[in-house]
Write a protein that holds these residues in place. Structure first.
Motif, mmCIF file in Angstrom:
data_model
loop_
_atom_site.group_PDB
_atom_site.id
_atom_site.type_symbol
_atom_site.label_atom_id
_atom_site.label_comp_id
_atom_site.label_asym_id
_atom_site.label_seq_id
_atom_site.Cartn_x
_atom_site.Cartn_y
_atom_site.Cartn_z
ATOM 1 N N LYS A 24 0.064 -3.381 -8.989
ATOM 2 C CA LYS A 24 1.056 -3.569 -10.128
ATOM 3 C C LYS A 24 0.364 -4.531 -11.319
ATOM 4 O O LYS A 24 -0.564 -5.577 -10.829
ATOM 5 C CB LYS A 24 2.111 -4.376 -9.447
ATOM 6 C CG LYS A 24 3.054 -3.464 -8.533
ATOM 7 C CD LYS A 24 4.075 -4.338 -7.937
ATOM 8 C CE LYS A 24 4.849 -3.612 -6.878
ATOM 9 N NZ LYS A 24 5.807 -3.984 -6.402
ATOM 10 N N ARG A 25 0.755 -4.579 -12.633
ATOM 11 C CA ARG A 25 0.570 -5.729 -13.592
ATOM 12 C C ARG A 25 1.544 -6.682 -13.143
ATOM 13 O O ARG A 25 2.527 -6.511 -12.937
ATOM 14 C CB ARG A 25 0.783 -4.870 -14.666
ATOM 15 C CG ARG A 25 -0.256 -3.960 -14.962
ATOM 16 C CD ARG A 25 -0.093 -3.607 -16.495
ATOM 17 N NE ARG A 25 -1.384 -2.579 -16.591
ATOM 18 C CZ ARG A 25 -1.324 -1.730 -17.692
ATOM 19 N NH1 ARG A 25 -0.403 -1.774 -18.587
ATOM 20 N NH2 ARG A 25 -2.447 -0.966 -17.871
ATOM 21 N N MET A 26 1.046 -8.004 -13.578
ATOM 22 C CA MET A 26 1.994 -9.145 -13.172
ATOM 23 C C MET A 26 2.065 -9.955 -14.354
ATOM 24 O O MET A 26 1.108 -10.468 -14.839
ATOM 25 C CB MET A 26 1.136 -10.037 -11.893
ATOM 26 C CG MET A 26 1.850 -11.066 -11.480
ATOM 27 S SD MET A 26 1.163 -11.909 -10.259
ATOM 28 C CE MET A 26 -0.273 -12.754 -10.943
ATOM 29 N N SER A 27 3.124 -10.245 -14.451
ATOM 30 C CA SER A 27 3.755 -11.428 -15.435
ATOM 31 C C SER A 27 4.502 -12.198 -14.726
ATOM 32 O O SER A 27 4.854 -11.954 -13.532
ATOM 33 C CB SER A 27 4.404 -10.813 -16.648
ATOM 34 O OG SER A 27 5.847 -10.255 -16.436
ATOM 35 N N GLN A 28 4.981 -13.375 -15.383
ATOM 36 C CA GLN A 28 5.692 -14.471 -14.525
ATOM 37 C C GLN A 28 7.018 -13.754 -14.324
ATOM 38 O O GLN A 28 7.563 -13.935 -13.192
ATOM 39 C CB GLN A 28 6.116 -15.550 -15.708
ATOM 40 C CG GLN A 28 6.900 -16.534 -15.198
ATOM 41 C CD GLN A 28 6.639 -17.201 -14.003
ATOM 42 O OE1 GLN A 28 5.223 -17.960 -13.967
ATOM 43 N NE2 GLN A 28 7.418 -17.519 -12.941
ATOM 44 N N SER A 64 9.299 -8.153 -29.982
ATOM 45 C CA SER A 64 9.847 -8.950 -31.190
ATOM 46 C C SER A 64 9.902 -10.381 -31.343
ATOM 47 O O SER A 64 10.051 -11.106 -32.357
ATOM 48 C CB SER A 64 10.962 -8.169 -31.940
ATOM 49 O OG SER A 64 12.255 -8.392 -31.086
ATOM 50 N N ARG A 65 10.241 -10.972 -30.097
ATOM 51 C CA ARG A 65 10.427 -12.392 -30.023
ATOM 52 C C ARG A 65 9.357 -12.994 -29.431
ATOM 53 O O ARG A 65 8.675 -12.617 -28.407
ATOM 54 C CB ARG A 65 11.851 -12.641 -29.157
ATOM 55 C CG ARG A 65 12.892 -11.920 -29.653
ATOM 56 C CD ARG A 65 14.181 -12.448 -28.991
ATOM 57 N NE ARG A 65 13.776 -12.918 -27.448
ATOM 58 C CZ ARG A 65 14.407 -12.623 -26.354
ATOM 59 N NH1 ARG A 65 15.159 -11.309 -26.361
ATOM 60 N NH2 ARG A 65 14.058 -12.795 -25.290
ATOM 61 N N VAL A 66 9.082 -14.185 -29.950
ATOM 62 C CA VAL A 66 8.002 -15.057 -29.214
ATOM 63 C C VAL A 66 8.347 -15.412 -27.971
ATOM 64 O O VAL A 66 7.047 -15.296 -27.317
ATOM 65 C CB VAL A 66 7.661 -16.288 -30.273
ATOM 66 C CG1 VAL A 66 6.556 -17.225 -29.769
ATOM 67 C CG2 VAL A 66 7.401 -15.934 -31.622
ATOM 68 N N SER A 67 9.318 -15.624 -27.494
ATOM 69 C CA SER A 67 9.563 -15.976 -26.080
ATOM 70 C C SER A 67 9.226 -14.986 -25.165
ATOM 71 O O SER A 67 9.127 -14.881 -23.894
ATOM 72 C CB SER A 67 10.948 -16.321 -25.807
ATOM 73 O OG SER A 67 12.034 -15.159 -26.137
ATOM 74 N N GLY A 68 9.161 -13.661 -25.524
ATOM 75 C CA GLY A 68 8.955 -12.345 -24.754
ATOM 76 C C GLY A 68 7.260 -12.081 -24.714
ATOM 77 O O GLY A 68 6.823 -11.246 -23.657
ATOM 78 N N ARG A 69 6.569 -12.751 -25.334
ATOM 79 C CA ARG A 69 5.234 -12.689 -25.331
ATOM 80 C C ARG A 69 4.449 -13.621 -24.002
ATOM 81 O O ARG A 69 4.870 -14.467 -23.634
ATOM 82 C CB ARG A 69 4.436 -13.224 -26.700
ATOM 83 C CG ARG A 69 4.809 -12.393 -27.783
ATOM 84 C CD ARG A 69 4.116 -12.876 -28.807
ATOM 85 N NE ARG A 69 4.851 -11.959 -30.119
ATOM 86 C CZ ARG A 69 4.745 -12.473 -31.284
ATOM 87 N NH1 ARG A 69 4.215 -13.459 -31.611
ATOM 88 N NH2 ARG A 69 5.277 -11.636 -32.463
ATOM 89 N N CYS A 70 3.410 -12.810 -23.266
ATOM 90 C CA CYS A 70 3.313 -13.343 -22.015
ATOM 91 C C CYS A 70 1.730 -13.090 -21.736
ATOM 92 O O CYS A 70 1.284 -12.037 -22.058
ATOM 93 C CB CYS A 70 4.106 -13.353 -20.924
ATOM 94 S SG CYS A 70 4.359 -11.608 -20.487
ATOM 95 N N THR A 71 1.234 -13.813 -20.894
ATOM 96 C CA THR A 71 0.035 -13.288 -20.155
ATOM 97 C C THR A 71 0.147 -12.299 -19.082
ATOM 98 O O THR A 71 1.203 -12.680 -18.162
ATOM 99 C CB THR A 71 -0.948 -14.600 -19.760
ATOM 100 O OG1 THR A 71 -1.004 -15.380 -20.882
ATOM 101 C CG2 THR A 71 -2.063 -13.926 -19.123
ATOM 102 N N ARG A 72 -0.558 -11.206 -18.838
ATOM 103 C CA ARG A 72 -0.192 -10.286 -17.624
ATOM 104 C C ARG A 72 -1.724 -10.421 -17.052
ATOM 105 O O ARG A 72 -2.672 -10.483 -17.427
ATOM 106 C CB ARG A 72 0.208 -9.118 -17.992
ATOM 107 C CG ARG A 72 1.518 -8.795 -18.801
ATOM 108 C CD ARG A 72 1.691 -7.409 -18.976
ATOM 109 N NE ARG A 72 3.171 -7.421 -19.732
ATOM 110 C CZ ARG A 72 4.249 -7.124 -19.024
ATOM 111 N NH1 ARG A 72 4.284 -7.093 -17.492
ATOM 112 N NH2 ARG A 72 5.474 -7.353 -19.452
ATOM 113 N N TYR A 73 -1.460 -10.349 -15.600
ATOM 114 C CA TYR A 73 -2.707 -10.212 -14.824
ATOM 115 C C TYR A 73 -2.829 -8.902 -14.186
ATOM 116 O O TYR A 73 -1.792 -8.287 -13.852
ATOM 117 C CB TYR A 73 -2.660 -11.142 -13.731
ATOM 118 C CG TYR A 73 -2.597 -12.669 -14.497
ATOM 119 C CD1 TYR A 73 -3.896 -13.216 -14.726
ATOM 120 C CD2 TYR A 73 -1.449 -13.335 -14.728
ATOM 121 C CE1 TYR A 73 -3.967 -14.699 -15.313
ATOM 122 C CE2 TYR A 73 -1.646 -14.601 -15.363
ATOM 123 C CZ TYR A 73 -2.993 -15.004 -15.502
ATOM 124 O OH TYR A 73 -2.830 -16.263 -16.150
#
Length: 106
Positions: A24-28, A64-73
């Protein structure tokens, strides 16, 4: 890849490794939703430091929102194969043990 050691099964690192070892790909948010744990960044960095081949990338596609951008592992397919060859059945038993501990905690 150096030869890493599996973490203790009741540690935050074990939850992260068990999650990523399934491909799986992991985000927060995805990690929090599946494991009910907020703690994922520091254990991920600790695992990378001990030799686990965890790749990070910044996800901005389709958001489209900045709050939805994240690092994925993620652990790539090639590295998952290498981990399975390195640990053999121990990796599957490790994942099952972590899932049992998470189920007891819930």
């Amino acid at each position: 890849m150096t030869d890493p050691k599996l973490p203790v099964t009741n540690s935050p690192e074990s939850a992260v490794l068990a999650y990523l070892s399934t491909g799986k790909r992991m985000s927060q948010l995805s990690f929090q939703g599946d494991t009910s744990s907020y703690c994922f960044h520091a254990p991920t960095i600790n695992l990378k430091g001990t030799g686990f081949p965890i790749d990070a990338y910044w996800n901005t596609r389709g958001i489209s929102r900045v709050s939805g951008r994240c690092t994925r592992y993620i652990i790539s397919d090639e590295n998952l194969i290498a981990l399975r060859l390195l640990f053999g059945k121990r990796l599957e038993k490790f994942i099952e043990a972590v899932k049992r501990i998470d189920a007891k905690a819930a």
